[in-house]
Design a protein around this motif. Sequence first.
Motif, PDB file in Angstrom:
ATOM      1  N   LEU A  61      -1.209 -13.662  -3.717  1.00 27.81           N
ATOM      2  CA  LEU A  61      -0.986 -12.635  -2.695  1.00 27.81           C
ATOM      3  C   LEU A  61      -2.173 -11.677  -2.713  1.00 27.81           C
ATOM      4  O   LEU A  61      -2.378 -10.953  -3.681  1.00 27.81           O
ATOM      5  N   ASN A  62      -2.994 -11.687  -1.634  1.00 27.90           N
ATOM      6  CA  ASN A  62      -4.179 -10.829  -1.656  1.00 27.90           C
ATOM      7  C   ASN A  62      -3.829  -9.406  -1.202  1.00 27.90           C
ATOM      8  O   ASN A  62      -2.716  -9.117  -0.764  1.00 27.90           O
ATOM      9  N   GLY A  63      -4.829  -8.525  -1.300  1.00 27.05           N
ATOM     10  CA  GLY A  63      -4.581  -7.121  -1.026  1.00 27.05           C
ATOM     11  C   GLY A  63      -4.168  -6.830   0.406  1.00 27.05           C
ATOM     12  O   GLY A  63      -3.295  -5.985   0.651  1.00 27.05           O
ATOM     13  N   LEU A  64      -4.782  -7.494   1.358  1.00 28.52           N
ATOM     14  CA  LEU A  64      -4.426  -7.269   2.758  1.00 28.52           C
ATOM     15  C   LEU A  64      -2.986  -7.694   3.035  1.00 28.52           C
ATOM     16  O   LEU A  64      -2.248  -7.012   3.749  1.00 28.52           O
ATOM     17  N   GLU A  65      -2.597  -8.822   2.453  1.00 27.48           N
ATOM     18  CA  GLU A  65      -1.218  -9.294   2.638  1.00 27.48           C
ATOM     19  C   GLU A  65      -0.227  -8.323   2.005  1.00 27.48           C
ATOM     20  O   GLU A  65       0.820  -8.017   2.585  1.00 27.48           O
ATOM     21  N   LEU A  66      -0.559  -7.832   0.817  1.00 25.06           N
ATOM     22  CA  LEU A  66       0.334  -6.886   0.139  1.00 25.06           C
ATOM     23  C   LEU A  66       0.462  -5.591   0.937  1.00 25.06           C
ATOM     24  O   LEU A  66       1.556  -5.029   1.050  1.00 25.06           O
ATOM     25  N   SER A  67      -0.639  -5.124   1.496  1.00 29.01           N
ATOM     26  CA  SER A  67      -0.599  -3.871   2.256  1.00 29.01           C
ATOM     27  C   SER A  67       0.340  -3.979   3.449  1.00 29.01           C
ATOM     28  O   SER A  67       1.014  -3.009   3.821  1.00 29.01           O
ATOM     29  N   LYS A  68       0.407  -5.154   4.062  1.00 28.55           N
ATOM     30  CA  LYS A  68       1.313  -5.354   5.192  1.00 28.55           C
ATOM     31  C   LYS A  68       2.769  -5.376   4.733  1.00 28.55           C
ATOM     32  O   LYS A  68       3.662  -4.937   5.457  1.00 28.55           O
ATOM     33  N   ILE A  69       3.001  -5.874   3.532  1.00 34.77           N
ATOM     34  CA  ILE A  69       4.360  -5.872   2.976  1.00 34.77           C
ATOM     35  C   ILE A  69       4.809  -4.433   2.675  1.00 34.77           C
ATOM     36  O   ILE A  69       5.946  -4.044   2.967  1.00 34.77           O
ATOM     37  N   LEU A  70       3.901  -3.634   2.119  1.00 39.05           N
ATOM     38  CA  LEU A  70       4.245  -2.266   1.733  1.00 39.05           C
ATOM     39  C   LEU A  70       4.380  -1.347   2.937  1.00 39.05           C
ATOM     40  O   LEU A  70       5.156  -0.391   2.915  1.00 39.05           O
ATOM     41  N   GLY A  71       3.624  -1.614   3.998  1.00 31.32           N
ATOM     42  CA  GLY A  71       3.699  -0.789   5.197  1.00 31.32           C
ATOM     43  C   GLY A  71       3.357   0.662   4.915  1.00 31.32           C
ATOM     44  O   GLY A  71       2.335   0.968   4.299  1.00 31.32           O
ATOM     45  N   ASP A  72       4.242   1.577   5.336  1.00 31.46           N
ATOM     46  CA  ASP A  72       4.001   3.010   5.182  1.00 31.46           C
ATOM     47  C   ASP A  72       4.579   3.590   3.895  1.00 31.46           C
ATOM     48  O   ASP A  72       4.663   4.802   3.736  1.00 31.46           O
ATOM     49  N   LYS A  73       4.981   2.719   2.970  1.00 28.38           N
ATOM     50  CA  LYS A  73       5.642   3.213   1.751  1.00 28.38           C
ATOM     51  C   LYS A  73       4.672   3.938   0.823  1.00 28.38           C
ATOM     52  O   LYS A  73       5.090   4.753  -0.002  1.00 28.38           O
ATOM     53  N   CYS A  74       3.381   3.617   0.905  1.00 23.70           N
ATOM     54  CA  CYS A  74       2.384   4.343   0.130  1.00 23.70           C
ATOM     55  C   CYS A  74       1.058   4.252   0.877  1.00 23.70           C
ATOM     56  O   CYS A  74       0.887   3.419   1.764  1.00 23.70           O
ATOM     57  N   ARG A  75       0.107   5.091   0.483  1.00 22.69           N
ATOM     58  CA  ARG A  75      -1.217   5.046   1.100  1.00 22.69           C
ATOM     59  C   ARG A  75      -2.120   4.182   0.229  1.00 22.69           C
ATOM     60  O   ARG A  75      -1.929   4.085  -0.992  1.00 22.69           O
ATOM     61  N   ILE A  76      -3.140   3.567   0.851  1.00 20.74           N
ATOM     62  CA  ILE A  76      -3.944   2.575   0.151  1.00 20.74           C
ATOM     63  C   ILE A  76      -5.430   2.890   0.257  1.00 20.74           C
ATOM     64  O   ILE A  76      -5.935   3.267   1.324  1.00 20.74           O
TER      65      ILE A  76
END
Length: 245
Positions: A61-76
């Motif tokens: 699971l790469n970083g871009l994919e993870l960021s889409k899973i997390l959505g607005d739950k945290c800032r990246i």
Amino acid sequence: MSMTCAIIDDEPLAVDLLSSYVGKTSFLTLMGGYNSADAALADFASRMPDLLFLDIQMPDLNGLELSKILGDKCRIIFTTAFEQYALESYKVNAIDYLLKPISYTDFLRASTKALEWFELRNAAMSIPTSEKKSIWVKADYKLVQIDFDNILYIEGVKDYVKIVLEDNQKSILTLMSMKALEAELPSSSFVRVHRSFIVQPSKIKEIDRNRIVFGKQYIPISDSYKDKFMEFMSTYAMLGYKTEK
């Protein structure tokens, strides 16, 4: 204020370096360092950091994919050795993008940018929604302030929302959900009329059957939102209006 943060990178040395940087930064508290997205997700189920330093190139699971899973739950803040990912990082609403090797100066600059974002958000959240006159959204790689009174309607477009303004001003496209944006709007001024549309009734000049007309744009009023919309419109002296099927 202070922020909790986490680091995800499949290179242990990279995690160690960023951990040392966090230790030197007074407003950051390290919640954890991880060598895979899967390991981080297991912890995030019970506690979510404010800020995530996230490598892009990782197995499974790469970083871009993870960021889409997390959505607005945290800032990246993305960290990577590959400059070509810069544009992609902004598409998923990242605070910043750090290119390896990462110096403490660059790390501090990006972290301070995140701190300013949280301070701005917290200041806005401290004002009751009913008293707010505007909203801040991220668009075109910057924060933009939009006066509520200038909004005609809002349209959901996949992972984005399009905010359409009066006086032929340029529409604003921002990466957030309709639900999240609706929560920021004063309920006395805006109403949802469709799964993909929120309107400001005070701006409505024409309704054609079950459609709201804004110039050449026709916005449908869906059956599931019709009763609430009609109730809302009664406050704008439109009690005589009846929709047609």
